[in-house]
Design a protein around this motif. Structure first.
Motif, mmCIF file in Angstrom:
data_model
loop_
_atom_site.group_PDB
_atom_site.id
_atom_site.type_symbol
_atom_site.label_atom_id
_atom_site.label_comp_id
_atom_site.label_asym_id
_atom_site.label_seq_id
_atom_site.Cartn_x
_atom_site.Cartn_y
_atom_site.Cartn_z
ATOM 1 N N VAL A 46 0.825 -1.211 0.000
ATOM 2 C CA VAL A 46 0.000 0.000 0.000
ATOM 3 C C VAL A 46 0.860 1.262 0.000
ATOM 4 O O VAL A 46 0.446 2.280 -0.569
ATOM 5 C CB VAL A 46 -1.020 0.017 1.160
ATOM 6 C CG1 VAL A 46 -2.058 -1.071 0.973
ATOM 7 C CG2 VAL A 46 -0.357 -0.069 2.499
ATOM 8 N N GLU A 47 2.046 1.204 0.589
ATOM 9 C CA GLU A 47 2.920 2.383 0.595
ATOM 10 C C GLU A 47 3.295 2.792 -0.825
ATOM 11 O O GLU A 47 3.414 3.984 -1.131
ATOM 12 C CB GLU A 47 4.199 2.127 1.411
ATOM 13 C CG GLU A 47 3.979 1.791 2.867
ATOM 14 C CD GLU A 47 3.548 0.330 3.098
ATOM 15 O OE1 GLU A 47 3.799 -0.542 2.238
ATOM 16 O OE2 GLU A 47 2.923 0.077 4.138
ATOM 17 N N VAL A 48 3.500 1.818 -1.692
ATOM 18 C CA VAL A 48 3.816 2.095 -3.094
ATOM 19 C C VAL A 48 2.554 2.560 -3.825
ATOM 20 O O VAL A 48 2.575 3.550 -4.569
ATOM 21 C CB VAL A 48 4.430 0.850 -3.776
ATOM 22 C CG1 VAL A 48 4.606 1.072 -5.273
ATOM 23 C CG2 VAL A 48 5.756 0.481 -3.121
ATOM 24 N N LEU A 49 1.452 1.853 -3.615
ATOM 25 C CA LEU A 49 0.188 2.228 -4.259
ATOM 26 C C LEU A 49 -0.207 3.661 -3.943
ATOM 27 O O LEU A 49 -0.652 4.402 -4.821
ATOM 28 C CB LEU A 49 -0.944 1.300 -3.795
ATOM 29 C CG LEU A 49 -1.156 0.017 -4.569
ATOM 30 C CD1 LEU A 49 -2.216 -0.822 -3.894
ATOM 31 C CD2 LEU A 49 -1.516 0.285 -6.004
ATOM 32 N N ARG A 69 -14.123 4.387 0.317
ATOM 33 C CA ARG A 69 -14.322 3.545 1.519
ATOM 34 C C ARG A 69 -13.586 2.224 1.373
ATOM 35 O O ARG A 69 -12.957 1.741 2.310
ATOM 36 C CB ARG A 69 -15.815 3.294 1.764
ATOM 37 C CG ARG A 69 -16.491 4.300 2.643
ATOM 38 C CD ARG A 69 -17.859 3.826 3.125
ATOM 39 N NE ARG A 69 -18.774 3.512 2.049
ATOM 40 C CZ ARG A 69 -19.591 4.396 1.464
ATOM 41 N NH1 ARG A 69 -19.582 5.647 1.836
ATOM 42 N NH2 ARG A 69 -20.390 4.022 0.507
ATOM 43 N N ASN A 70 -13.679 1.629 0.195
ATOM 44 C CA ASN A 70 -13.001 0.362 -0.061
ATOM 45 C C ASN A 70 -11.485 0.533 0.007
ATOM 46 O O ASN A 70 -10.781 -0.300 0.576
ATOM 47 C CB ASN A 70 -13.433 -0.199 -1.416
ATOM 48 C CG ASN A 70 -12.999 -1.622 -1.624
ATOM 49 O OD1 ASN A 70 -12.887 -2.406 -0.689
ATOM 50 N ND2 ASN A 70 -12.764 -1.980 -2.865
ATOM 51 N N ASN A 74 -8.781 -1.056 2.905
ATOM 52 C CA ASN A 74 -7.587 -1.811 2.509
ATOM 53 C C ASN A 74 -6.293 -1.056 2.779
ATOM 54 O O ASN A 74 -5.226 -1.456 2.309
ATOM 55 C CB ASN A 74 -7.685 -2.195 1.031
ATOM 56 C CG ASN A 74 -8.663 -3.319 0.794
ATOM 57 O OD1 ASN A 74 -8.321 -4.484 0.953
ATOM 58 N ND2 ASN A 74 -9.898 -2.975 0.445
ATOM 59 N N GLY A 75 -6.380 0.058 3.508
ATOM 60 C CA GLY A 75 -5.190 0.828 3.870
ATOM 61 C C GLY A 75 -4.640 1.684 2.750
ATOM 62 O O GLY A 75 -3.507 2.172 2.829
ATOM 63 N N ILE A 76 -5.412 1.871 1.703
ATOM 64 C CA ILE A 76 -4.971 2.658 0.554
ATOM 65 C C ILE A 76 -5.502 4.081 0.703
ATOM 66 O O ILE A 76 -6.703 4.291 0.892
ATOM 67 C CB ILE A 76 -5.462 2.033 -0.769
ATOM 68 C CG1 ILE A 76 -4.898 0.611 -0.903
ATOM 69 C CG2 ILE A 76 -5.082 2.893 -1.964
ATOM 70 C CD1 ILE A 76 -5.534 -0.202 -2.007
#
Length: 163
Positions: A46-49, A69-70, A74-76
């Motif tokens: 997620v850090e890259v995303l 929200r989704n 998912n931490g994004i």
């Protein structure tokens, strides 16, 4: 109720309305051009995303709120949003050209784009749901219904996880 038939995609974490039935499940997640995966293992962390350019549904729409929200679940947390559009074909074209990433589904991607556009991060899958208006008893309607099922279920370009 205005339509005789409907085929729609709905995220798998939503309940199915009693008038619809599931006919397939398709893979969903964050998709983007394969260039965004270069130098990283998949799925992307997620850090890259979070640093990638995101394409979102129409601004302030229900769809945008659901996507956000989704993502949050998912931490994004997108840091760079390059555009909003309500048209899936426009999003697919932007993904194929490497402009950004988006919450998408295998099934919506045209086959000619699947070489360049890949799943970067799996998330909730999507259901293909079917609706038929109640009380329509006509042999022609039965033929149309059969055609709809066969055109999706038997189509190798429709990438169902299960049918």
């Amino acid at each position: 109720g205005e339509f005789d038939f409907a085929l729609i995609h709905q995220r798998a974490d939503h309940s199915i309305h009693r008038d619809f039935r599931e006919i397939a499940m398709v893979r969903g997640g964050v998709y983007g051009h394969r260039k965004f995966a270069e130098g990283h293992e998949l799925p992307l962390p997620v850090e890259v995303l979070n640093q990638l350019p995101f394409i979102l549904p129409k601004a302030t729409s229900k769809q945008e709120r659901e996507v956000m929200r989704n993502y949050d679940k998912n931490g994004i947390h997108p840091r760079h949003i390059i555009g909003h559009t309500q048209y899936f074909d426009v999003i697919a074209a932007m993904l194929d050209r490497g402009f950004g990433v988006a919450s998408f589904s295998d099934a919506i991607l045209p086959p000619e784009m699947r070489e360049n556009v890949i799943l970067l991060k799996p998330m909730e899958n999507w259901r293909l749901l079917y609706y038929r208006r109640h009380g329509v008893d006509d042999p022609r309607v039965d033929v149309a219904e059969q055609f709809l099922f066969e055109s999706v279920r038997d189509n190798p370009d429709y990438l169902a996880i299960r049918s």
